[in-house]
Motif scaffolding. Sequence first.
Motif, PDB file in Angstrom:
ATOM      1  N   THR A   1      26.098  22.655  37.958  1.00 26.58           N
ATOM      2  CA  THR A   1      26.078  22.669  36.493  1.00 26.58           C
ATOM      3  C   THR A   1      27.323  23.324  35.935  1.00 26.58           C
ATOM      4  O   THR A   1      27.949  22.825  34.985  1.00 26.58           O
ATOM      5  CB  THR A   1      24.831  23.423  35.988  1.00 26.58           C
ATOM      6  N   GLN A   2      27.722  24.451  36.539  1.00 31.66           N
ATOM      7  CA  GLN A   2      28.879  25.184  36.038  1.00 31.66           C
ATOM      8  C   GLN A   2      30.168  24.372  36.132  1.00 31.66           C
ATOM      9  O   GLN A   2      30.940  24.297  35.175  1.00 31.66           O
ATOM     10  CB  GLN A   2      29.056  26.492  36.824  1.00 31.66           C
ATOM     11  N   PHE A   3      30.398  23.762  37.295  1.00 31.47           N
ATOM     12  CA  PHE A   3      31.681  23.101  37.496  1.00 31.47           C
ATOM     13  C   PHE A   3      31.748  21.717  36.867  1.00 31.47           C
ATOM     14  O   PHE A   3      32.833  21.241  36.530  1.00 31.47           O
ATOM     15  CB  PHE A   3      32.033  23.084  38.984  1.00 31.47           C
ATOM     16  N   ILE A   4      30.598  21.077  36.672  1.00 29.86           N
ATOM     17  CA  ILE A   4      30.593  19.868  35.850  1.00 29.86           C
ATOM     18  C   ILE A   4      30.759  20.260  34.388  1.00 29.86           C
ATOM     19  O   ILE A   4      31.426  19.584  33.605  1.00 29.86           O
ATOM     20  CB  ILE A   4      29.289  19.064  36.054  1.00 29.86           C
ATOM     21  N   GLY A   5      30.152  21.380  34.025  1.00 30.50           N
ATOM     22  CA  GLY A   5      30.201  21.843  32.646  1.00 30.50           C
ATOM     23  C   GLY A   5      31.597  22.140  32.152  1.00 30.50           C
ATOM     24  O   GLY A   5      31.875  21.976  30.955  1.00 30.50           O
ATOM     25  N   PHE A   6      32.502  22.561  33.035  1.00 31.69           N
ATOM     26  CA  PHE A   6      33.853  22.918  32.598  1.00 31.69           C
ATOM     27  C   PHE A   6      34.587  21.725  31.976  1.00 31.69           C
ATOM     28  O   PHE A   6      34.954  21.756  30.791  1.00 31.69           O
ATOM     29  CB  PHE A   6      34.639  23.522  33.756  1.00 31.69           C
ATOM     30  N   PRO A   7      34.824  20.624  32.719  1.00 31.99           N
ATOM     31  CA  PRO A   7      35.519  19.498  32.081  1.00 31.99           C
ATOM     32  C   PRO A   7      34.658  18.802  31.032  1.00 31.99           C
ATOM     33  O   PRO A   7      35.183  18.296  30.027  1.00 31.99           O
ATOM     34  CB  PRO A   7      35.832  18.561  33.256  1.00 31.99           C
ATOM     35  N   ALA A   8      33.328  18.786  31.257  1.00 36.22           N
ATOM     36  CA  ALA A   8      32.452  18.094  30.309  1.00 36.22           C
ATOM     37  C   ALA A   8      32.474  18.769  28.942  1.00 36.22           C
ATOM     38  O   ALA A   8      32.438  18.095  27.906  1.00 36.22           O
ATOM     39  CB  ALA A   8      31.025  18.052  30.852  1.00 36.22           C
ATOM     40  N   THR A   9      32.539  20.093  28.919  1.00 39.71           N
ATOM     41  CA  THR A   9      32.553  20.811  27.651  1.00 39.71           C
ATOM     42  C   THR A   9      33.855  20.567  26.894  1.00 39.71           C
ATOM     43  O   THR A   9      33.862  20.389  25.669  1.00 39.71           O
ATOM     44  CB  THR A   9      32.350  22.315  27.888  1.00 39.71           C
ATOM     45  N   VAL A  10      34.977  20.553  27.613  1.00 39.32           N
ATOM     46  CA  VAL A  10      36.259  20.253  26.975  1.00 39.32           C
ATOM     47  C   VAL A  10      36.230  18.849  26.375  1.00 39.32           C
ATOM     48  O   VAL A  10      36.636  18.631  25.226  1.00 39.32           O
ATOM     49  CB  VAL A  10      37.413  20.379  27.991  1.00 39.32           C
ATOM     50  N   ALA A  11      35.727  17.885  27.149  1.00 37.09           N
ATOM     51  CA  ALA A  11      35.643  16.506  26.656  1.00 37.09           C
ATOM     52  C   ALA A  11      34.683  16.399  25.482  1.00 37.09           C
ATOM     53  O   ALA A  11      34.951  15.682  24.503  1.00 37.09           O
ATOM     54  CB  ALA A  11      35.196  15.583  27.794  1.00 37.09           C
ATOM     55  N   PHE A  12      33.570  17.118  25.557  1.00 36.21           N
ATOM     56  CA  PHE A  12      32.575  17.099  24.487  1.00 36.21           C
ATOM     57  C   PHE A  12      33.204  17.602  23.190  1.00 36.21           C
ATOM     58  O   PHE A  12      33.023  17.009  22.113  1.00 36.21           O
ATOM     59  CB  PHE A  12      31.392  17.980  24.881  1.00 36.21           C
ATOM     60  N   GLY A  13      33.963  18.702  23.271  1.00 33.33           N
ATOM     61  CA  GLY A  13      34.603  19.256  22.089  1.00 33.33           C
ATOM     62  C   GLY A  13      35.612  18.299  21.488  1.00 33.33           C
ATOM     63  O   GLY A  13      35.705  18.162  20.256  1.00 33.33           O
ATOM     64  N   ALA A  14      36.392  17.622  22.347  1.00 36.29           N
ATOM     65  CA  ALA A  14      37.378  16.658  21.857  1.00 36.29           C
ATOM     66  C   ALA A  14      36.686  15.483  21.166  1.00 36.29           C
ATOM     67  O   ALA A  14      37.127  15.018  20.102  1.00 36.29           O
ATOM     68  CB  ALA A  14      38.242  16.169  23.014  1.00 36.29           C
ATOM     69  N   LEU A  15      35.602  14.996  21.765  1.00 38.34           N
ATOM     70  CA  LEU A  15      34.855  13.890  21.158  1.00 38.34           C
ATOM     71  C   LEU A  15      34.214  14.306  19.842  1.00 38.34           C
ATOM     72  O   LEU A  15      34.176  13.534  18.886  1.00 38.34           O
ATOM     73  CB  LEU A  15      33.783  13.391  22.134  1.00 38.34           C
ATOM     74  N   ALA A  16      33.716  15.555  19.801  1.00 39.14           N
ATOM     75  CA  ALA A  16      33.096  16.044  18.569  1.00 39.14           C
ATOM     76  C   ALA A  16      34.108  16.080  17.427  1.00 39.14           C
ATOM     77  O   ALA A  16      33.774  15.797  16.275  1.00 39.14           O
ATOM     78  CB  ALA A  16      32.499  17.431  18.795  1.00 39.14           C
ATOM     79  N   SER A  17      35.360  16.414  17.744  1.00 39.92           N
ATOM     80  CA  SER A  17      36.414  16.433  16.720  1.00 39.92           C
ATOM     81  C   SER A  17      36.717  15.032  16.215  1.00 39.92           C
ATOM     82  O   SER A  17      37.118  14.840  15.064  1.00 39.92           O
ATOM     83  CB  SER A  17      37.688  17.066  17.289  1.00 39.92           C
ATOM     84  N   ARG A  18      36.530  14.034  17.087  1.00 45.82           N
ATOM     85  CA  ARG A  18      36.859  12.658  16.724  1.00 45.82           C
ATOM     86  C   ARG A  18      35.707  11.935  16.036  1.00 45.82           C
ATOM     87  O   ARG A  18      35.888  11.284  15.006  1.00 45.82           O
ATOM     88  CB  ARG A  18      37.278  11.868  17.972  1.00 45.82           C
TER      89      ARG A  18
END
Length: 435
Positions: free
Chosen positions: A289-306
């Motif tokens: 969960t932790q290591f998937i969460g790292f890139p997934a959270t960055v991508a989630f934030g970028a998508l949320a901005s878009r």
Amino acid sequence: MVSVRQRRLAEGAIGLQDDRKQVRAWVMYDWANSAFATTIMAAVMPIYFVKAIGGTDADWGFTQTAAALVIALLSPLLGAMADRAGNKKSYLRIFTFIGAAASVCMALPGKGDVLFVSLLVVVGMIGFGGAGNFYDALLNDVASPANRERVSARGFAMGYLGGGLLLAVNLLMILKPTWFGLPAEGSAPSQISFVMVGIWWLLFSIPIFRHVRERPVAEAARRRNQVAEGVKRLAQTLREISHYPELLKYMIAYWFLFDGINTVIVMAASYGTTIGIESTHLITALLITQFIGFPATVAFGALASRVGGKRMLYGSLMMYLIIVVLGFFMKNALHFYILAALVGLVQGGSQATARAIYSRLIPPDRTAEFNGFLTFTSRLISFMGPLMFALVKVFTDSSRYAILAVAFFFVVAMAVLTFVNTAKGEREAIRPFAG
């Protein structure tokens, strides 16, 4: 009149000049305190609590309930006090020390000390939750509104990376104790991991204490009695909350979102232990969960901005609903791994986005107060998740029905979020209060 969109675009340009050292220091605190979230709240301590101390998953649920209630009672008053005095960092430092000290002391109890361990966990969670309140409030001091989804997501991403890194070391120490000069049998690896959490938390908190600057407040406000002013501001918040109808609706959705996610976090390992999954599989899955969460959270934030934070938040709630339903049918370690990966895809991103949306719906000069109010109200609701889990387990004698009951919180959050107009809420946050 300047529209909310125009204002956000302008602030976004300003945000490009956000002090990078302050942003990095703020983000680093997520790296620091996530060690507590991963090792003590989610992975090692829940298993240690059941296997080494002799507690049950119902005991663990009641412990989470007690911690949530205490944090709820403290947070709004402290937030109002910090806003008035301009010393959010001071309170952040105090609660960090409380949480880190409690973590170190968790190495002391032994078999049968259920009450002692529960007390230390409650104190540790008070430190974690209280510090988190002031940490969240400092987001408004380091990032402009248009950049907050990205900065908030970076914080959660660093939390996944830092918390996951220490958890990986702890897992290796638990699986291969002789590599570290520890006895092959016994609880020493878990106990040492609790000490490491406290040290890690303190060490990586240094950047935020040194580099983040708060917005100044009037000297007259500083000289006033902080407790009296805190009580006054809290009462004022309660009176004025109806002035922000979109914020109020969003808060209701947030309460149930927070409670559902929090319950999944704090009950997952003890639930897995109860249904017979081995400790090594449980901790390994949480590490996934932790290591998937790292890139997934960055991508989630970028998508949320878009595409918009609300839309992404709604999608994450759908995913959580699927996760708890699948959890009801979970039978082996592979299933737990799959669910852990799904949680990693949405957990950090949903929390970061929820935090960023809230930061734009509150008055910009009362951030700690309104973050404290959110913590107060969400914690008043959040005890219901672990409590519901514990009570369903007691009355049905089934942990599976207990985990399925958590779906209620995600359904309610989705229903309420549908009616939130975030653009209107941003306009409400900056308009003058006509009492």
